[in-house]
Design a protein around this motif. Structure first.
Motif, PDB file in Angstrom:
ATOM      1  N   ARG A   9      38.668 103.817  18.815  1.00 30.42           N
ATOM      2  CA  ARG A   9      38.709 102.499  19.448  1.00 30.42           C
ATOM      3  C   ARG A   9      39.953 102.257  20.298  1.00 30.42           C
ATOM      4  O   ARG A   9      40.302 101.115  20.580  1.00 30.42           O
ATOM      5  CB  ARG A   9      38.535 101.402  18.394  1.00 30.42           C
ATOM      6  CG  ARG A   9      37.304 101.586  17.534  1.00 30.42           C
ATOM      7  CD  ARG A   9      37.157 100.509  16.513  1.00 30.42           C
ATOM      8  NE  ARG A   9      36.594  99.297  17.099  1.00 30.42           N
ATOM      9  CZ  ARG A   9      36.528  98.128  16.462  1.00 30.42           C
ATOM     10  NH1 ARG A   9      36.996  98.016  15.242  1.00 30.42           N
ATOM     11  NH2 ARG A   9      36.002  97.074  17.048  1.00 30.42           N
ATOM     12  N   VAL A  10      40.612 103.322  20.708  1.00 28.06           N
ATOM     13  CA  VAL A  10      41.778 103.202  21.587  1.00 28.06           C
ATOM     14  C   VAL A  10      41.738 104.315  22.626  1.00 28.06           C
ATOM     15  O   VAL A  10      41.523 105.476  22.282  1.00 28.06           O
ATOM     16  CB  VAL A  10      43.106 103.320  20.802  1.00 28.06           C
ATOM     17  CG1 VAL A  10      44.294 103.349  21.768  1.00 28.06           C
ATOM     18  CG2 VAL A  10      43.259 102.170  19.825  1.00 28.06           C
ATOM     19  N   VAL A  11      41.924 103.950  23.891  1.00 28.51           N
ATOM     20  CA  VAL A  11      42.167 104.957  24.924  1.00 28.51           C
ATOM     21  C   VAL A  11      43.588 104.742  25.426  1.00 28.51           C
ATOM     22  O   VAL A  11      43.947 103.648  25.853  1.00 28.51           O
ATOM     23  CB  VAL A  11      41.140 104.889  26.078  1.00 28.51           C
ATOM     24  CG1 VAL A  11      41.019 103.501  26.669  1.00 28.51           C
ATOM     25  CG2 VAL A  11      41.496 105.900  27.159  1.00 28.51           C
ATOM     26  N   ALA A  12      44.406 105.763  25.294  1.00 23.65           N
ATOM     27  CA  ALA A  12      45.791 105.702  25.758  1.00 23.65           C
ATOM     28  C   ALA A  12      45.815 106.045  27.236  1.00 23.65           C
ATOM     29  O   ALA A  12      45.245 107.052  27.656  1.00 23.65           O
ATOM     30  CB  ALA A  12      46.661 106.672  24.975  1.00 23.65           C
ATOM     31  N   ILE A  13      46.475 105.205  28.027  1.00 27.54           N
ATOM     32  CA  ILE A  13      46.472 105.357  29.481  1.00 27.54           C
ATOM     33  C   ILE A  13      47.840 105.818  29.953  1.00 27.54           C
ATOM     34  O   ILE A  13      48.843 105.127  29.760  1.00 27.54           O
ATOM     35  CB  ILE A  13      46.106 104.024  30.157  1.00 27.54           C
ATOM     36  CG1 ILE A  13      44.745 103.530  29.638  1.00 27.54           C
ATOM     37  CG2 ILE A  13      46.073 104.186  31.675  1.00 27.54           C
ATOM     38  CD1 ILE A  13      44.455 102.085  29.983  1.00 27.54           C
ATOM     39  N   LEU A  14      47.869 106.987  30.576  1.00 26.23           N
ATOM     40  CA  LEU A  14      49.117 107.548  31.097  1.00 26.23           C
ATOM     41  C   LEU A  14      49.167 107.341  32.607  1.00 26.23           C
ATOM     42  O   LEU A  14      48.377 107.912  33.348  1.00 26.23           O
ATOM     43  CB  LEU A  14      49.217 109.039  30.771  1.00 26.23           C
ATOM     44  CG  LEU A  14      49.732 109.418  29.374  1.00 26.23           C
ATOM     45  CD1 LEU A  14      48.843 108.844  28.285  1.00 26.23           C
ATOM     46  CD2 LEU A  14      49.814 110.930  29.226  1.00 26.23           C
ATOM     47  N   ARG A  15      50.110 106.504  33.032  1.00 21.38           N
ATOM     48  CA  ARG A  15      50.313 106.225  34.453  1.00 21.38           C
ATOM     49  C   ARG A  15      51.814 106.241  34.716  1.00 21.38           C
ATOM     50  O   ARG A  15      52.572 105.497  34.088  1.00 21.38           O
ATOM     51  CB  ARG A  15      49.736 104.852  34.824  1.00 21.38           C
ATOM     52  CG  ARG A  15      49.860 104.500  36.309  1.00 21.38           C
ATOM     53  CD  ARG A  15      49.530 103.031  36.573  1.00 21.38           C
ATOM     54  NE  ARG A  15      48.213 102.657  36.099  1.00 21.38           N
ATOM     55  CZ  ARG A  15      47.093 102.833  36.781  1.00 21.38           C
ATOM     56  NH1 ARG A  15      47.134 103.384  37.993  1.00 21.38           N
ATOM     57  NH2 ARG A  15      45.928 102.444  36.286  1.00 21.38           N
ATOM     58  N   ALA A  16      52.249 107.115  35.623  1.00 26.43           N
ATOM     59  CA  ALA A  16      53.681 107.230  35.890  1.00 26.43           C
ATOM     60  C   ALA A  16      53.897 107.838  37.264  1.00 26.43           C
ATOM     61  O   ALA A  16      52.964 108.348  37.889  1.00 26.43           O
ATOM     62  CB  ALA A  16      54.366 108.077  34.820  1.00 26.43           C
ATOM     63  N   GLY A  17      55.125 107.807  37.706  1.00 29.50           N
ATOM     64  CA  GLY A  17      55.454 108.392  38.995  1.00 29.50           C
ATOM     65  C   GLY A  17      55.618 109.893  38.947  1.00 29.50           C
ATOM     66  O   GLY A  17      55.775 110.548  39.976  1.00 29.50           O
TER      67      GLY A  17
END
Length: 209
Positions: A9-17
């Protein structure tokens, strides 16, 4: 929805430069119990990371690509090893391409009209975005006339809010900045990330279904 997302029940979202720390961050997430991970197309080298991870952890983790806006990007995500794609908005071509490839698609929507439209086009679930600006009460109001549509609130949700969102009817949660913090940076604290992951998993485990 993907098997891992239904289960954890969790999707970890990786967003970075920069994606240099992505694999180290994923290792911490997986060790802590997260089994659904999204790398966004706005992160340089995201597809390369997905390809490397698919060769290493695809047997235990559902890998996805976010900020997907075209059918061509769906093709590239699938070639890299993604089993789901996420969009910030409802893009019929993306939903259609995901269906052709047999992978899940989670388009972003906010209003009842957008949510129903995305579902009618064949979305696997609908990402409620930006959820944090509206709160769990808004989700509960949406769920009243649309109980059959699985909704994944995303945007500004941390461990402290997780249970409230799930109790309001969220099928799962998309968690980015409040979960990942500074971990994707060169000096980011992976130990602090591990603590946040434990807190999130505990909150989700204690929430109703």
């Amino acid at each position: 929805m993907s098997t891992a997302l239904l289960a954890t029940r969790v999707v970890a979202i990786l967003r970075a430069g920069d994606s240099a720390r992505a694999e180290a961050v994923v290792d911490v997430l997986v060790d802590g119990g997260i089994r659904c991970i999204e790398l966004t197309m706005t992160t340089p080298g995201a597809l390369d990371v997905v390809e490397r991870l698919a060769a290493r952890v695809a047997d235990v983790v559902d890998l996805g690509v976010g900020t997907v806006l075209t059918a061509a990007e769906v093709d590239r995500a699938v070639d890299a090893g993604a089993c789901f794609v996420v969009s910030p908005s409802v893009v019929p071509a993306v939903i259609g391409a995901a269906a052709r490839h047999g992978i899940a698609s989670y388009p972003g929507a906010l209003t009842p009209t957008e949510i129903h439209g995305a579902w009618s086009l064949g979305a696997s679930a609908v990402k409620l975005f930006p959820a944090g600006s509206f709160g769990p009460g808004y989700l509960a109001a949406l769920r009243a006339p649309l109980p059959h549509i699985p909704i994944v609130p995303t945007g500004g949700i941390g461990a402290g809010e997780a249970a409230a969102w799930l109790d309001a009817g969220a099928a799962a949660l998309g968690m980015g900045g409040p979960l990942i913090g500074d971990a994707m940076t060169a000096t980011g604290d992976l130990g602090a990330l591990a603590e946040r992951v434990r807190a999130v998993c505990a909150a989700v485990a204690g929430a109703g279904r």
